[in-house]
Design an enzyme around this catalytic site. Structure first.
Site, short mmCIF file in Angstrom:
data_model
loop_
_atom_site.label_atom_id
_atom_site.label_comp_id
_atom_site.label_asym_id
_atom_site.label_seq_id
_atom_site.Cartn_x
_atom_site.Cartn_y
_atom_site.Cartn_z
N ASP A 1 0.85 -1.20 0.00
CA ASP A 1 0.00 0.00 0.00
C ASP A 1 0.88 1.24 0.00
O ASP A 1 2.08 1.17 0.27
CB ASP A 1 -0.88 0.03 1.26
N ASP B 1 -4.47 -3.04 5.05
CA ASP B 1 -4.93 -2.52 6.34
C ASP B 1 -6.45 -2.51 6.47
O ASP B 1 -6.97 -2.42 7.57
CB ASP B 1 -4.39 -1.11 6.59
#
Length: 1032
Positions: free
Chosen positions: A448, A754
């Protein structure tokens, strides 16, 4: 009934020893009294059972726990209006009628002395009072395994059991033949040696189990957000008390049983409790019940905690769950196969040795210490024959003990435990052991952007209003009507909050980094008053933010004029597409034509190229005629909106991220950035981090958008996936699709995530890496490793440790197999030619202890070196024992076999010593060879085996302990180890012979080896091809 009564009468007569000879009147009085007692007790029992059936339900607890009638529990004096039993049943039974009897959720909150808005006061005295009344939010887990458990496990080993039987027989016959004083040495020595091996093994396993338990406790330290005294704050899950108001959002785990207070679109996944995969909506009217252990999959809300710990449904389940740390990793499975194969060879050699020794004994070809023939037919005592046979069997069994490399699984456990402990210090918590070793083989890392490559510290640095950049933003420079709309767009369409204890104190902002940045900007620069804003409006409908739509919306009604308004917030280009006009800074609405839309597009691109995250706000007043009847489920308008403005949020790159990316790339690992930001922001950040080269990604296919990637044909996608470095505007499905493509092409893929929607990709990847700070509980549970500081540098550290684990295990395999090969060949050749085994059972057990446990401890604690990050990743199919290892192993084994066979057959002549001293020389040389070879095993390829040795104190300590114990064995434990004391010259010879393994190891490493594995040449197809080339 009469028959039962008379049977009971006879039984009681016996118990009470009633005199048999009683007068008739006395006997009648006795029977009458007994009948009265019996009938009254029977009636009483009947009435109690009937009442119980009508009153209580069957407790759903396991059979081994005592079911308590919860109705019998009285309210605690501190909370006289409600009892824990009532609270427990309220959520468990899910009866709305029961909730109504208590006055609804508000009535329960009042009984618990809690406020739906401000929560409890939260001071220490109140927390203690609630603990006493309702318990703590902790669970009773099964007890951890004791040291005695691991000792028993070690005793279950078949070879150990056979050795103990042999030791017992040897002890018995020895005492019978030589008396207690001299006869216990042979059997007693084996007993002591076996117990020593068992003790060391059990203690090692016990310590590692404790280590895993500690890590398990750390992994359960979940933080939750609660409201106490009107202030939102984060606390540990075990600090929650009954009466707490808990804030829930997507990805959270419901921390206790409770009731729904307020929220929007709240849905939970109850599959962990019910097994049903359908998501359950939580609301005031039909289902206000929340059960601990379930997961929030959509929306947000607040809940009132009614039960904690063992009083919750989850608490009951936790008591029956055993957290067993005996997880077998893929590498352990491969090592078990290797151990099994070597064990079969060892059994074969041991059987042959047994047959040879038995044949030589019964044919009269063996002699005792005085040179007399041991077996003389019928003249030999039965006790002597049995003792000799037991000694031969013990020797054969001991060969099996040495041959089977039991230390390999132990080495894996020790290496993983040591690595897990060190990785914890490096901000990486391992949840699954297999991830440690798999990470060393990773070829691609999909990461990410936000919070991993960047610092996740958002700040509004740009604000565009009416196609003009507002350099000095102040509330006075914006039209009052427009300012009010901006306040509504930021303050009502948010999952964050603002808290201020007094007018003099600082503001506290809570929520995601993006929400906190927007709220702080609106409060501090636009003078937004959060409380006044909330009181002036009623929120009618909310559409929460998700990774697919990348926007959130709110439908609200103003109290002052009852007008209904829509506010949207989200990714700039997506909100812009929903708009037909925009406000200028004076509050005038202007039409958004093609030219204006293009101008806004250029503004968005310019902000994105400066590494800014672009967020747009849009608004629309809903006409009365468009409102549906009963606006509880009014659809939020998504078109013909008016753009309020754009903000640009800066999230700087982490300081060490560029170096970490370079290290991974240097190690042959490709880094791919997958982000939800637009393509220009993604490209700018990727270039800044070193993932993309300068001036790359425009037209070379290295930067794509998620929609473009998913719309490729399957063949086209497989062709282009390797070249892609950045995927922007991606959805969780796009991330999952990329992982599947990479795995299909043979890559070992690690993925960071996440969010709740990242769970499929985290599970699909070979190694799932979740974020410890911003990661949701759903993401953490789907991952293998939790990165505690959300930093990409920690991902690079995990990669280095993963390679270190694999390398340490390879070192130990090389060392272990060298000992196995040498011991098996020496014992077999000596038994077949001389009719005796040079090393006794006790000596072989000592060697087994050195190579299985002490060497595993020494080599497992080597820290990963920089050289590991200079090699390409280990492929899925690469053999565990490489050509380099075979070269080193065979060279050392051949040297040891040659030296020890020379000592076996010529040692007495060379050194001019007796047979017993010669056997001690063989034993001492063999052990010292292993000690010196441990140094060689430290470096598989490098010639300098001493590099960095001063940093590994445990290695040096274990080597020192081994040498000291060997000196004690030879010099002071003569009877126990069956050795003779050696003089300085003999010790020098042993050390000199063993030390030659160092220059031999140095020379052998000069010999090049082919990259193709040796055993691949032995495949049938290769043999057939060679045959055709040679003979056809």
């Amino acid at each position: 009934m009469s028959a039962i009564f008379h049977a009971n009468q006879r039984f009681i007569d016996v118990i009470l020893e009633v005199p048999i000879k009683l007068s008739l009147p006395n006997k009648k009085r006795w029977n009458l009294a007994l009948a009265t007692i019996f009938v009254s007790r029977t009636l009483q029992s009947h009435f109690i059972q009937s009442a119980a059936k009508n009153k209580t339900k069957v407790s759903p607890v396991p059979s081994h726990r005592v079911a308590i009638d919860v109705d019998e529990l009285e309210p605690h004096p501190s909370f006289p209006n409600i009892s824990q039993s009532n609270l427990t049943r309220l959520v468990k039974d899910r009866e709305l009628a029961q909730l109504a009897d208590f006055g609804g959720v508000e009535g329960v909150a009042s009984a618990l002395e809690s406020d739906a808005e401000c929560g409890i006061h939260g001071d220490a005295e109140e927390i203690l009072r609630r603990h006493e009344a309702f318990g703590t939010n902790t669970y009773c887990r099964p007890p951890t395994k004791s040291l005695f458990h691991f000792v028993l496990e070690a005793f279950k080993d078949l070879t150990i059991m056979i050795l103990l039987v042999c030791a017992a027989l040897s002890l018995g016959f020895g005492i019978k033949a030589h008396g207690l004083k001299d006869g216990f040495y042979d059997g007693g020595s084996i007993f002591v040696a076996v117990f020593l091996v068992i003790s060391v093994s059990a203690i090692s396993n016990f310590r590692q189990n404790r280590q895993f338990d500690k890590l398990s406790k750390v992994s359960s330290n979940i933080r939750v957000e609660v409201v106490r005294n009107g202030r939102r704050q984060q606390i540990l899950i075990n600090e929650i008390v009954v009466g707490d108001v808990v804030c829930l959002k997507i990805g959270d785990q419901v921390p206790a049983d409770g009731l729904f207070l307020e929220g929007h679109s709240l849905q939970v996944d109850e599959s962990s409790m019910t097994g049903e995969s359908d998501h359950v909506e939580v609301n005031h009217s039909q289902n206000p019940f929340l059960v601990s252990g379930t997961k929030v999959v959509d929306g947000y809300g607040r809940m009132l905690v009614t039960s904690v710990g063992m009083n919750t449904t989850w608490g009951e389940m936790m008591t029956t769950i055993s957290h067993d740390s005996n997880e077998q990793t893929p590498l352990q499975a491969r090592l078990n196969k290797l151990t099994s194969s070597i064990g079969k060879v060892g059994l074969t050699v041991a059987f042959l040795v047994l047959v040879v020794l038995l044949v030589r004994y019964f044919t009269g070809n063996t002699t005792d210490e005085n040179g007399n023939t041991e077996f003389n037919g019928s003249k030999t005592k039965v006790d002597d024959v049995i003792n000799a046979v037991v000694r031969i069997i013990a020797a054969a069994v001991t060969i099996v003990v040495v041959a089977i490399p039991e230390g390999l699984p132990l080495a894996v456990i020790l290496t993983l435990a040591y690595s897990m402990k060190k990785m914890m210090a490096d901000q990486a918590m391992v949840r699954k052991l297999s991830a440690c070793e798999t990470m060393g083989s990773a070829t691609t890392i999909c990461t990410d952007k936000t919070g991993t490559l960047t610092m996740n510290q958002m700040k509004v640095t740009k604000f565009w209003l009416g196609q003009e950049s507002m350099q000095d933003v102040s509330s006075s420079s914006i039209a009052v009507s427009l300012l009010g709309l901006l306040h509504q767009g930021v303050g009502l369409n948010t999952t964050g909050s603002v808290y201020r204890s007094s007018s003099e104190s600082q503001f506290e902002f809570s929520g995601s980094p993006t929400e906190k940045a927007l709220l702080s900007w609106a409060v501090l620069e636009l003078n937004m008053e959060m409380e006044q804003l909330k009181q002036s409006c009623i929120i009618m409908q909310v559409e929460t933010f998700n990774s697919e739509k990348k926007r959130s919306g709110v439908l609200m009604k103003k109290n002052i004029d009852n007008t209904v308004h829509v506010h949207w917030k989200g990714a700039a280009e997506m909100i812009l597409a929903m708009c037909s006009g925009y406000y200028d800074q004076f509050g005038n609405v202007k039409a958004l034509d093609d030219i204006g839309r293009k101008a806004w597009d250029e503004i968005i691109k310019g902000m994105a190229a400066s590494s800014l995250r672009c967020i747009a706000f849009a608004h629309k007043q809903v006409p009365q005629e468009e409102l549906e009847d009963g606006t509880a489920h009014q659809k939020i308008t998504e078109n013909c909106l008016t753009l309020l403005g754009l903000v640009g949020l800066k999230d700087p790159c982490r300081p060490g991220v560029k170096k970490a990316v370079e290290d991974c790339q240097h190690a042959g690992v490709k880094i791919k950035m997958i982000t939800g930001d637009n393509v220009f922001t993604a490209r700018a950040i990727a270039t800044e981090c070193g993932i993309l080269g300068v001036n790359k990604g425009m037209n070379d296919g290295s930067v794509v958008e998620g929609a473009e990637f998913r719309n490729y044909r399957p063949e086209e996608r497989m062709e282009k996936v390797d070249k892609i470095c950045v995927m922007a505007r991606s959805s969780p499905f796009d991330k999952l699709l990329m992982v599947q493509c990479l795995k299909e092409k043979g890559h070992v893929v690690a993925v960071t995530g996440d969010g709740t929607n990242d769970a499929p990709a985290l599970k699909e990847a070979d190694i799932g890496l979740s974020m410890g700070i911003q990661g949701t509980e759903v993401a953490k549970e789907s991952s293998d490793i939790v990165i505690l500081d959300d930093d990409f540098a920690s991902v690079a550290t995990v990669l280095r440790w993963g390679r270190g684990v694999y390398n340490n295990i390879q070192k130990f395999i090389q060392f272990q197999l060298t000992v196995n090969v040498a011991a098996l060949v020496i014992n077999f050749v000596a038994a077949a030619s001389a009719g005796e085994v040079p090393l006794t059972a006790v000596q072989l057990l000592w060697v087994n202890l050195i190579m299985d446990t002490l060497a595993a401890l020494a080599l497992a604690t080597e820290q990963p070196t920089k050289e590991l990050m200079e090699k390409p990743p280990v492929g899925r199919t690469e053999p565990l024992i490489t050509n380099i290892m075979w070269r080193n192993l065979i060279a050392q084994a051949l040297y040891q076999i040659a030296i020890l066979l020379i000592l076996q057959f010529r040692g007495e002549t060379i050194f001019g010593v007796s047979e017993k001293v010669n056997n001690t020389l063989i034993f001492n040389t063999f052990v010292l060879c292993q000690v010196f070879n441990e140094f060689n095993a430290r470096k598989l390829e490098k010639k300098n085996v001493f590099e960095g040795i001063h940093r590994n104190k445990s290695f040096l300590g274990i080597i020192g302990i081994t040498i000291v114990l060997q000196v004690v064995m030879v010099e002071f434990l003569k009877r126990f180890a069956d050795t003779e004391r050696l003089n300085w010259r003999q010790w020098g010879a042993c050390v000199g012979i063993a030390a030659l393994s160092w220059p031999i190891g140095w020379l052998v490493k000069c010999i090049p080896v082919p990259e193709k594995p040796f055993f691949s040449y032995l495949k049938w197809q290769n043999i057939t091809c060679m045959y055709k080339q040679l003979f056809m």
